[in-house]
Design a protein around this motif. Structure first.
Motif, PDB file in Angstrom:
ATOM      1  N   UNK A  81      -9.437   2.314   8.856  1.00 54.40           N
ATOM      2  CA  UNK A  81      -8.127   2.970   8.872  1.00 54.40           C
ATOM      3  C   UNK A  81      -7.672   3.195   7.432  1.00 54.40           C
ATOM      4  N   UNK A  82      -7.346   4.432   7.057  1.00 55.17           N
ATOM      5  CA  UNK A  82      -6.852   4.685   5.697  1.00 55.17           C
ATOM      6  C   UNK A  82      -5.432   4.153   5.535  1.00 55.17           C
ATOM      7  N   UNK A  83      -5.299   3.116   4.733  1.00 50.37           N
ATOM      8  CA  UNK A  83      -3.984   2.475   4.566  1.00 50.37           C
ATOM      9  C   UNK A  83      -2.915   3.445   4.045  1.00 50.37           C
ATOM     10  N   UNK A  84      -3.337   4.461   3.286  1.00 52.47           N
ATOM     11  CA  UNK A  84      -2.377   5.365   2.705  1.00 52.47           C
ATOM     12  C   UNK A  84      -1.582   6.106   3.782  1.00 52.47           C
ATOM     13  N   UNK A  85      -2.241   6.396   4.927  1.00 51.66           N
ATOM     14  CA  UNK A  85      -1.531   7.085   6.005  1.00 51.66           C
ATOM     15  C   UNK A  85      -0.406   6.205   6.577  1.00 51.66           C
ATOM     16  N   UNK A  86      -0.717   4.919   6.707  1.00 48.93           N
ATOM     17  CA  UNK A  86       0.302   3.997   7.237  1.00 48.93           C
ATOM     18  C   UNK A  86       1.456   3.846   6.250  1.00 48.93           C
ATOM     19  N   UNK A  87       1.122   3.690   4.965  1.00 49.38           N
ATOM     20  CA  UNK A  87       2.197   3.520   3.981  1.00 49.38           C
ATOM     21  C   UNK A  87       3.083   4.765   3.923  1.00 49.38           C
ATOM     22  N   UNK A  88       2.469   5.948   3.966  1.00 54.61           N
ATOM     23  CA  UNK A  88       3.266   7.172   3.944  1.00 54.61           C
ATOM     24  C   UNK A  88       4.198   7.254   5.145  1.00 54.61           C
TER      25      UNK A  88
ATOM     26  N   UNK B 158       6.188  -0.847  14.053  1.00 54.71           N
ATOM     27  CA  UNK B 158       5.147  -0.311  13.177  1.00 54.71           C
ATOM     28  C   UNK B 158       3.812  -0.305  13.908  1.00 54.71           C
ATOM     29  N   UNK B 159       3.533  -1.361  14.633  1.00 56.84           N
ATOM     30  CA  UNK B 159       2.253  -1.443  15.347  1.00 56.84           C
ATOM     31  C   UNK B 159       2.169  -0.433  16.480  1.00 56.84           C
ATOM     32  N   UNK B 160       3.317   0.078  16.916  1.00 55.99           N
ATOM     33  CA  UNK B 160       3.320   1.050  18.013  1.00 55.99           C
ATOM     34  C   UNK B 160       3.190   2.488  17.525  1.00 55.99           C
ATOM     35  N   UNK B 161       3.169   2.714  16.202  1.00 59.71           N
ATOM     36  CA  UNK B 161       3.009   4.070  15.673  1.00 59.71           C
ATOM     37  C   UNK B 161       1.634   4.612  16.003  1.00 59.71           C
ATOM     38  N   UNK B 162       1.564   5.911  16.252  1.00 53.76           N
ATOM     39  CA  UNK B 162       0.284   6.521  16.657  1.00 53.76           C
ATOM     40  C   UNK B 162      -0.805   6.281  15.621  1.00 53.76           C
ATOM     41  N   UNK B 163      -0.463   6.413  14.351  1.00 52.05           N
ATOM     42  CA  UNK B 163      -1.480   6.231  13.306  1.00 52.05           C
ATOM     43  C   UNK B 163      -2.013   4.811  13.281  1.00 52.05           C
ATOM     44  N   UNK B 164      -1.174   3.845  13.602  1.00 49.64           N
ATOM     45  CA  UNK B 164      -1.629   2.454  13.635  1.00 49.64           C
ATOM     46  C   UNK B 164      -2.464   2.194  14.886  1.00 49.64           C
ATOM     47  N   UNK B 165      -2.025   2.762  16.011  1.00 45.43           N
ATOM     48  CA  UNK B 165      -2.782   2.573  17.245  1.00 45.43           C
ATOM     49  C   UNK B 165      -4.206   3.098  17.131  1.00 45.43           C
ATOM     50  N   UNK B 166      -4.392   4.113  16.285  1.00 44.46           N
ATOM     51  CA  UNK B 166      -5.739   4.647  16.095  1.00 44.46           C
ATOM     52  C   UNK B 166      -6.675   3.628  15.460  1.00 44.46           C
ATOM     53  N   UNK B 167      -6.116   2.633  14.767  1.00 44.09           N
ATOM     54  CA  UNK B 167      -6.920   1.587  14.163  1.00 44.09           C
ATOM     55  C   UNK B 167      -7.181   0.415  15.084  1.00 44.09           C
TER      56      UNK B 167
ATOM     57  N   UNK C 149       9.423  -9.125  15.923  1.00 45.49           N
ATOM     58  CA  UNK C 149      10.672  -8.373  15.773  1.00 45.49           C
ATOM     59  C   UNK C 149      11.266  -8.496  14.374  1.00 45.49           C
ATOM     60  N   UNK C 150      10.516  -9.068  13.469  1.00 45.12           N
ATOM     61  CA  UNK C 150      10.977  -9.129  12.078  1.00 45.12           C
ATOM     62  C   UNK C 150      11.119  -7.720  11.511  1.00 45.12           C
ATOM     63  N   UNK C 151      12.196  -7.452  10.754  1.00 41.60           N
ATOM     64  CA  UNK C 151      12.334  -6.119  10.147  1.00 41.60           C
ATOM     65  C   UNK C 151      11.352  -5.933   8.995  1.00 41.60           C
ATOM     66  N   UNK C 152      10.849  -4.729   8.870  1.00 44.13           N
ATOM     67  CA  UNK C 152       9.930  -4.386   7.778  1.00 44.13           C
ATOM     68  C   UNK C 152      10.733  -3.625   6.724  1.00 44.13           C
ATOM     69  N   UNK C 153      10.869  -4.229   5.551  1.00 42.15           N
ATOM     70  CA  UNK C 153      11.622  -3.589   4.482  1.00 42.15           C
ATOM     71  C   UNK C 153      10.763  -2.618   3.686  1.00 42.15           C
ATOM     72  N   UNK C 154       9.451  -2.899   3.603  1.00 50.43           N
ATOM     73  CA  UNK C 154       8.546  -2.064   2.812  1.00 50.43           C
ATOM     74  C   UNK C 154       7.114  -2.360   3.243  1.00 50.43           C
TER      75      UNK C 154
END
Length: 529
Positions: A121-128, A14-23, A35-40
């Motif tokens: 960082x708009x959290x809505x972009x990350x959640x989507x 998740x932290x490696x996603x482009x939208x997250x890296x922008x933050x 390495x914990x899985x993210x369920x939601x």
């Protein structure tokens, strides 16, 4: 082409996603648990957010309700830890211009990954982004489950053998698949041959490690341990009788458990529909012994399979045996009664092979004889056990099994005698054994037809005279014994012998002519079998 799913998103991914890296994310605590899985992904500003979680969530917050209250900050982290959240992401801004030390220290103590975002960082972009990926992954998992179920059900309804089901499972799992009994003995395998061999080569150690699993949440009692080892219990009607293991599954654990569950359901159904006629243990032994006899696979390559099947192979003496007309289940029961380790399987119709594995300090010949005597006592039938010479090298076992089969075939023409030998070896079959080896030679076939032509061909041919000739020669030309066995008077026998000599154009009192006809008759019988 494999259909195994890629792992679900982890905190690191998740932290490696482009939208997250922008933050401009920075991990300030719990770096060893990324390495914990993210369920939601859950956006929440409530101070008591922990009571709203069910585990596996990545929580996004600005911490606006926590500013200026160190106790609330520490309790906030502890509540996330108790709720088994995957991570917490704090957006820096008016509430916290810098990472709060109280939250960072609490997260480090709890082992909870804590990430701060240095840019708005708009959290809505990350959640989507994350939610859409998770939904797609969940849909793909359900589709995979149905695809596996459909494929395996189709195989079962067409009567496919166990191996075909395991091959299909291995394709979907993209890793070796192993089925064992409750004693950890390998009953069947599937997957890439080299990968399977690597698993079996060190099966004892691997089994000990694999059986350290904790029961999983699945209905079949699946569990998993690191490195993708996933198992499912096999059983039904309150009884467990085996396990299925995915060895080194590269997908995420949830997908692996899903695959293992679907596979276990299919195998249980296959066994229930297949009935008790051939258990998986018998099929496993049959496959191994058949491969040894055929010689298609070098014996050295079959050694891991033998060891994983529970056959002792280190510093042992191997005794190959073959019983004509023996019931594999009964033979196995006699082995267990005597405490002799070995494999039992029907190699062909009417021929059951046994491979005994004995300590080298024991008398292999005497134990084989003892087994044959006990078998005759248990069955009450004068069955003859054909034995090859003991082998101390595993590479010699295939030749030994073929020798035992040859002896069994050669002895098959000899009438069973309650007072006869219980163990027959190569040295006991004499001329009959040689003829058996040469029975398919065209010259031998021509010789047999030529010598017996008067009884087999032509208008005066009478195959009913063959049994009389066979008995007469087998008894050493003993007329009294032959008449007694055929329940005729001696004068009647004399007349039949005269007819035989007339039609064959020979004199049975001449040793060479009688021997020639005897050899021809042995060859004829061998060819007919």
């Amino acid at each position: 082409m494999t259909t195994a799913l890629e792992p679900a998103l982890s905190v690191r991914q998740v932290l490696a996603l482009d939208r997250v890296l922008a933050g401009e994310p920075e991990v300030v605590a719990g770096a060893g648990h990324l390495d914990r899985p993210v369920r939601w992904v859950h956006v929440a500003e409530a101070a008591d957010v922990g009571v709203m979680l069910s585990g596996g969530e990545m929580v996004l917050t600005t911490g606006v309700l926590l500013a200026g209250d160190p106790d609330a900050q520490a309790e906030y982290i502890r509540s996330l830890h108790r709720a088994e959240a995957a991570a917490v992401v704090l957006g820096l801004g008016r509430a916290f211009p810098a990472p709060p030390d109280v939250m960072r220290r609490a997260a480090e103590r709890c082992g909870l990954p804590m990430v701060v975002l240095h840019r708005p960082f708009p959290f809505v972009e990350l959640t989507e982004e994350v939610q859409s990926r998770l939904v797609r992954h969940k849909f793909a998992a359900v589709s995979l489950s149905e695809a596996v179920r459909t494929a395996l059900t189709a195989l079962i309804t067409t009567g496919a053998p166990l191996q075909h089901l395991l091959d299909e499972i291995a394709v979907h799992a993209a890793c070796p698949v192993v089925v064992t009994n409750l004693a950890h003995r390998v009953l069947a395998t599937a997957g890439e041959r080299s990968a399977v061999d690597d698993v079996l080569r060190d099966w004892d150690r691997i089994a000990r490690q694999a059986w350290g699993y904790h029961p999983g949440p699945s209905g079949t009692g699946g569990g998993n341990q690191g490195d993708g080892w996933i198992r499912a219990e096999l059983g039904g009607r309150g009884e467990r009788w085996g396990r299925l293991v995915l060895c080194g599954h590269r997908g995420d654990a949830a997908t692996g458990r899903l695959l293992a569950d679907r596979a276990a359901e299919a195998l249980v159904l296959h066994r229930m529909l297949g009935g008790p006629a051939h258990s998986w243990e018998e099929e496993s032994a049959q496959g191994l012994l058949t491969d040894l006899v055929s010689g298609v696979v070098p014996a050295r390559q079959l050694l891991p399979r033998a060891r994983a099947a529970g056959l002792p192979v280190n510093r042992r003496t191997f005794v190959p045996l073959v019983v004509r007309g023996g019931d594999p289940a009964r033979l196995d029961r006699v082995l267990r009664l005597l405490g002799l380790p070995g494999l039992v399987a029907e190699l062909s119709e009417g021929a059951t092979a046994l491979l005994l594995s004995l300590p080298r300090d024991q008398d292999a010949e005497a134990l084989a004889e003892h087994f044959a005597v006990r078998l005759r006592h248990e069955t009450g039938v004068p069955a003859v056990v054909a034995a090859a010479g003991p082998r101390t090298a595993w590479d010699d076992v295939p030749f030994g099994l073929r020798e035992a089969l040859h002896v069994a075939e050669a002895a098959a023409d000899t009438p069973a005698d309650q007072d006869g030998p219980v163990l027959v070896r190569l040295r006991d079959v004499h001329l009959r054994g040689l003829v058996r080896l040469l029975r398919d030679d065209p010259h031998v076939q021509s010789f047999a037809e030529r010598e017996l032509d008067g009884l087999l061909c032509g208008p005066r041919a009478d195959p009913r005279l063959l049994p009389v000739l066979r008995t007469y020669l087998a008894t050493g030309r003993n007329k009294s014994r032959t008449a007694q066995l055929h329940h005729v008077s001696r004068p009647a026998l004399y007349r039949r012998l005269e007819v035989i000599q007339e039609r064959l154009g020979i004199d049975l009192d001449d040793f060479e002519q009688a021997a020639s006809v005897h050899i021809a008759l042995l060859a004829h019988d061998a060819q007919q079998r």
